[in-house]
Design a protein around this motif. Structure first.
Motif, PDB file in Angstrom:
ATOM      1  N   PHE A 255       0.829  -1.204   0.000  1.00  0.00           N
ATOM      2  CA  PHE A 255       0.000   0.000   0.000  1.00  0.00           C
ATOM      3  C   PHE A 255       0.866   1.257   0.000  1.00  0.00           C
ATOM      4  N   LEU A 256       1.841   1.307   0.888  1.00  0.00           N
ATOM      5  CA  LEU A 256       2.675   2.502   0.992  1.00  0.00           C
ATOM      6  C   LEU A 256       3.492   2.741  -0.271  1.00  0.00           C
ATOM      7  N   SER A 257       3.840   1.661  -0.976  1.00  0.00           N
ATOM      8  CA  SER A 257       4.622   1.835  -2.196  1.00  0.00           C
ATOM      9  C   SER A 257       3.773   2.323  -3.367  1.00  0.00           C
ATOM     10  N   LYS A 258       2.453   2.211  -3.231  1.00  0.00           N
ATOM     11  CA  LYS A 258       1.559   2.609  -4.325  1.00  0.00           C
ATOM     12  C   LYS A 258       0.806   3.910  -4.040  1.00  0.00           C
ATOM     13  N   GLN A 259       0.594   4.201  -2.765  1.00  0.00           N
ATOM     14  CA  GLN A 259      -0.279   5.308  -2.387  1.00  0.00           C
ATOM     15  C   GLN A 259       0.549   6.548  -2.028  1.00  0.00           C
TER      16      GLN A 259
END
Length: 235
Positions: A79-83
């Motif tokens: 999630f953190l790598s995409k958002q």
């Protein structure tokens, strides 16, 4: 038939096993976080550190299933790598952890309702059910609903089969030892750049070195000669 991604090769149909193995290696990159995203954002690194600290606390305090924890960390990292996150808000890590643990619990058929409630009170952040559900929806969208994550555990049985170990008790010990290694290194940021299959192979070779060192060379050769393994990657 729904397959267990922690132990996807439990069936005895050889053709089906071949299809599953091929699919796992073909799709594992879809379940990895993008390391470059973290390198360009100190804020996301800060959120990751806080989130993983909270998850570790929950695991120790409530004796959570290690695989459930592994899944939740995978969700958080992806999630953190995409958002994109533009503002530093102290509650972001907390609600992300709640959503990640909640979704992982659903995927493993676990009940964490009491543990998550206690965790919120301990940390001084309490979110209503609607807010947590909304965060789950955001997380699901960011991960494109790929929640049955392909993890290193998905490959352990396959690599073990390459070793041709006749002693079933030794094979089980090697698998347990490799699993322990994988669990213990999950928080290492450097490992995010390696595919789950490579982590699995490396963990098994470490366990071989510990428990059956005389077979290390032949085991490494078996993995290196595997058609699925990227020959460029050093194990």
């Amino acid at each position: 038939m729904e397959l267990d991604l922690q132990n996807p090769l439990t069936c005895y149909n050889e053709d089906l096993q071949y299809d599953v193995v091929t699919s796992l290696f073909s799709n594992e990159s879809d379940h990895m976080p993008c390391l470059l995203s973290f390198e360009s954002s100190d804020l996301r690194l800060s959120i990751r550190r806080r989130a993983l600290s909270l998850i570790s606390h929950a695991k120790l305090s409530y004796d959570l299933d290690p695989f459930l924890v592994y899944l939740s960390v995978n969700y958080v990292d992806r999630f953190l790598s995409k958002q994109e996150i533009l503002e530093k808000r102290p509650w972001i890590a907390h609600i992300l952890v709640l959503a990640g643990l909640s979704l992982a619990a659903k995927m493993t058929n676990s009940d964490l309702s009491i543990s998550l409630s206690h965790l919120q009170r301990e940390e001084g952040f309490e979110f209503d059910a609607h807010s947590v559900h909304r965060m789950e929806t955001i997380l699901l969208a960011a991960l494109q609903w790929r929640m049955r994550s392909i993890t290193p555990f998905s490959f352990l049985q396959y690599f073990l089969s390459l070793f041709k170990i006749e002693d079933s008790s030794l094979a089980q010990c090697l698998k347990h030892r490799a699993s322990d290694i994988i669990f213990s290194v999950q928080h290492e940021f450097k490992l995010l750049e390696y595919k789950p299959s490579i982590i699995a192979a490396s963990a098994l070779l470490c366990s071989i070195q510990d428990l059956a060192p005389l077979t290390f060379s032949s085991s490494k050769a078996a993995i290196s000669s595997c058609d699925y393994v990227n020959k460029v990657t050093t194990i």
